[in-house]
Motif scaffolding. Structure first.
Motif, PDB file in Angstrom:
ATOM      1  N   ARG A   1       0.827  -1.187   0.000  1.00  0.00           N
ATOM      2  CA  ARG A   1       0.000   0.000   0.000  1.00  0.00           C
ATOM      3  C   ARG A   1       0.866   1.243   0.000  1.00  0.00           C
ATOM      4  NH1 ARG A   1      -5.143  -0.539   1.756  1.00  0.00           N
ATOM      5  NH2 ARG A   1      -5.020   1.372   2.945  1.00  0.00           N
TER       6      ARG A   1
ATOM      7  N   SER B   1       1.592   5.042   0.951  1.00  0.00           N
ATOM      8  CA  SER B   1       1.159   5.890   2.054  1.00  0.00           C
ATOM      9  C   SER B   1       0.285   7.015   1.540  1.00  0.00           C
ATOM     10  CB  SER B   1       2.365   6.485   2.780  1.00  0.00           C
ATOM     11  OG  SER B   1       2.964   7.481   2.000  1.00  0.00           O
TER      12      SER B   1
ATOM     13  N   PRO C   1      -2.330   6.723   6.233  1.00  0.00           N
ATOM     14  CA  PRO C   1      -2.637   5.324   5.980  1.00  0.00           C
ATOM     15  C   PRO C   1      -2.139   4.876   4.630  1.00  0.00           C
ATOM     16  CG  PRO C   1      -4.622   6.659   5.823  1.00  0.00           C
ATOM     17  CD  PRO C   1      -3.536   7.548   6.320  1.00  0.00           C
ATOM     18  N   ALA C   2      -2.054   3.565   4.482  1.00  0.00           N
ATOM     19  CA  ALA C   2      -1.518   2.986   3.274  1.00  0.00           C
ATOM     20  C   ALA C   2      -2.584   2.166   2.601  1.00  0.00           C
ATOM     21  CB  ALA C   2      -0.308   2.129   3.616  1.00  0.00           C
TER      22      ALA C   2
ATOM     23  N   CYS D   1       0.444   0.519  19.854  1.00  0.00           N
ATOM     24  CA  CYS D   1       1.283   1.596  19.336  1.00  0.00           C
ATOM     25  C   CYS D   1       2.398   1.993  20.294  1.00  0.00           C
ATOM     26  CB  CYS D   1       0.420   2.803  18.983  1.00  0.00           C
ATOM     27  SG  CYS D   1      -0.763   2.461  17.647  1.00  0.00           S
TER      28      CYS D   1
ATOM     29  N   THR E   1       4.863   4.090  14.874  1.00  0.00           N
ATOM     30  CA  THR E   1       4.538   4.482  13.504  1.00  0.00           C
ATOM     31  C   THR E   1       4.681   3.246  12.628  1.00  0.00           C
ATOM     32  OG1 THR E   1       5.329   6.746  13.870  1.00  0.00           O
ATOM     33  CG2 THR E   1       5.075   6.028  11.584  1.00  0.00           C
TER      34      THR E   1
ATOM     35  N   TRP F   1       2.062   0.088  10.152  1.00  0.00           N
ATOM     36  CA  TRP F   1       0.854  -0.143   9.383  1.00  0.00           C
ATOM     37  C   TRP F   1       0.525  -1.645   9.324  1.00  0.00           C
ATOM     38  CZ3 TRP F   1       4.585   3.363   8.612  1.00  0.00           C
ATOM     39  CH2 TRP F   1       4.227   4.700   8.333  1.00  0.00           C
ATOM     40  N   SER F   2      -0.756  -1.950   9.176  1.00  0.00           N
ATOM     41  CA  SER F   2      -1.178  -3.323   8.911  1.00  0.00           C
ATOM     42  C   SER F   2      -2.531  -3.290   8.217  1.00  0.00           C
ATOM     43  CB  SER F   2      -1.261  -4.149  10.211  1.00  0.00           C
ATOM     44  OG  SER F   2      -2.225  -3.604  11.101  1.00  0.00           O
TER      45      SER F   2
ATOM     46  N   GLU G   1      -7.795  -1.419   7.707  1.00  0.00           N
ATOM     47  CA  GLU G   1      -6.440  -1.028   8.069  1.00  0.00           C
ATOM     48  C   GLU G   1      -6.375  -0.851   9.582  1.00  0.00           C
ATOM     49  OE1 GLU G   1      -2.608   0.446   6.286  1.00  0.00           O
ATOM     50  OE2 GLU G   1      -4.408  -0.381   5.388  1.00  0.00           O
TER      51      GLU G   1
ATOM     52  N   ASP H   1      -3.449   0.951  11.857  1.00  0.00           N
ATOM     53  CA  ASP H   1      -2.170   1.652  11.775  1.00  0.00           C
ATOM     54  C   ASP H   1      -1.834   2.335  13.096  1.00  0.00           C
ATOM     55  OD1 ASP H   1      -2.234   0.959   9.089  1.00  0.00           O
ATOM     56  OD2 ASP H   1      -2.927   2.935   8.432  1.00  0.00           O
TER      57      ASP H   1
ATOM     58  N   SER I   1       0.045   5.970  14.199  1.00  0.00           N
ATOM     59  CA  SER I   1       0.583   7.250  13.752  1.00  0.00           C
ATOM     60  C   SER I   1       1.083   8.027  14.959  1.00  0.00           C
ATOM     61  CB  SER I   1      -0.495   8.055  13.023  1.00  0.00           C
ATOM     62  OG  SER I   1      -0.008   9.333  12.669  1.00  0.00           O
TER      63      SER I   1
ATOM     64  N   ALA J   1       2.623  -2.919  11.888  1.00  0.00           N
ATOM     65  CA  ALA J   1       2.090  -2.562  13.208  1.00  0.00           C
ATOM     66  C   ALA J   1       1.852  -3.825  14.032  1.00  0.00           C
ATOM     67  CB  ALA J   1       0.798  -1.777  13.045  1.00  0.00           C
TER      68      ALA J   1
END
Length: 252
Positions: free
Chosen positions: A2, A4, A25-26, A78, A83, A85-86, A106, A108, A110, A196
């Motif tokens: 993905r 970003s 997000p991706a 987190c 930082t 993603w999944s 998603e 994520d 951040s 993530a």
């Protein structure tokens, strides 16, 4: 994989539907090359290992015209991966072909804050994010069905929050070469992003072509690994041909 959101906003702002989160997000299933020249979405290391996918895929004689599954949205930790993603999704194509018709969610991180959202994608076209809220613990179900003449029907439902989306999209170049149920480390413009810490995601009722995924023929378990070949997650065996879990191990 993905791309970003930061990269995507610059080159394709008009494709974004819904509320943009602060998580950058991706976009699941994306190859980092994007529309300028795309590669196979699954970065296979060998027959059963990938640097961005884990889960199960079926490929072989085909064609594969339907796939469906359900999962509970996992909470991301987190504090471990501030930082990262999944993504979790079902799709047709992508394992052995250069398109993916897919929908999912998603999870994520951040800057230490968890961000959850839902989307669909007809790769190599850009994905579309839904504005509907998604939270950790939500019960989700997804399906992708080939409707003929290059059209696909993609449905994603959040049974906890009571919303559902069905969209019909066309991708004439789709080969119907595989069906898959996947946990993914998305990709940015520079490559695969940190995964993530999603703990464990339990995936149930996985079907392909109307049969249990494990009975659909040519099923392969895929483990996500880093560039050194170390596992980034683990994937359980299929239970009843339909159910499995993926457990996070490391971010990259």
């Amino acid at each position: 994989m993905r791309l970003s959101l930061v990269f995507r906003v610059v080159i394709a702002t008009a494709t974004i539907v819904g509320v943009l989160s602060a998580a950058a997000p991706a976009l699941a299933g994306r190859a980092a090359a994007g529309p300028y020249g795309y590669a196979a979405p699954n970065h296979r290391v060998d027959h059963s290992a990938s640097t961005n996918w884990s889960g199960y895929a079926v490929s072989g004689p085909g064609p594969y015209k339907s796939v469906s599954s359900s999962w509970r949205q996992p909470p991301v930790d987190c504090s471990k991966t501030p930082t990262a993603w999944s993504a979790f999704w079902v799709g047709l194509d992508g394992d052995t072909t250069n398109t993916v018709e897919q929908t999912g969610t998603e999870a994520d991180c951040s800057k230490g804050t968890a961000v959850y959202y839902a989307w669909y994608e007809m790769y190599p076209k850009y994905p579309v994010n839904y504005a509907n809220p998604v939270s950790a613990g939500d019960s989700l179900s997804a399906s992708v069905t080939y409707a003929g003449n290059g059209y696909f029907r993609l449905t994603l439902s959040d049974e906890t929050r009571g919303w559902s989306h069905t969209t019909t999209q066309r991708l004439k170049s789709a080969k119907l070469g595989s069906a898959e149920v996947i946990a993914e480390a998305p990709s940015g413009s520079g490559g695969i992003l940190p995964l993530a810490d999603f703990g464990t995601v339990n995936i149930t009722g996985s079907m392909a072509n109307g049969s249990a995924l494990g009975n659909a023929g040519g099923v392969t378990q895929i483990i996500m690994v880093d560039n050194a070949g170390l596992d980034k997650d683990t994937v359980s065996s299929l239970s009843g041909g339909e159910n499995f879990s993926a457990t996070w191990v490391r971010s990259n």
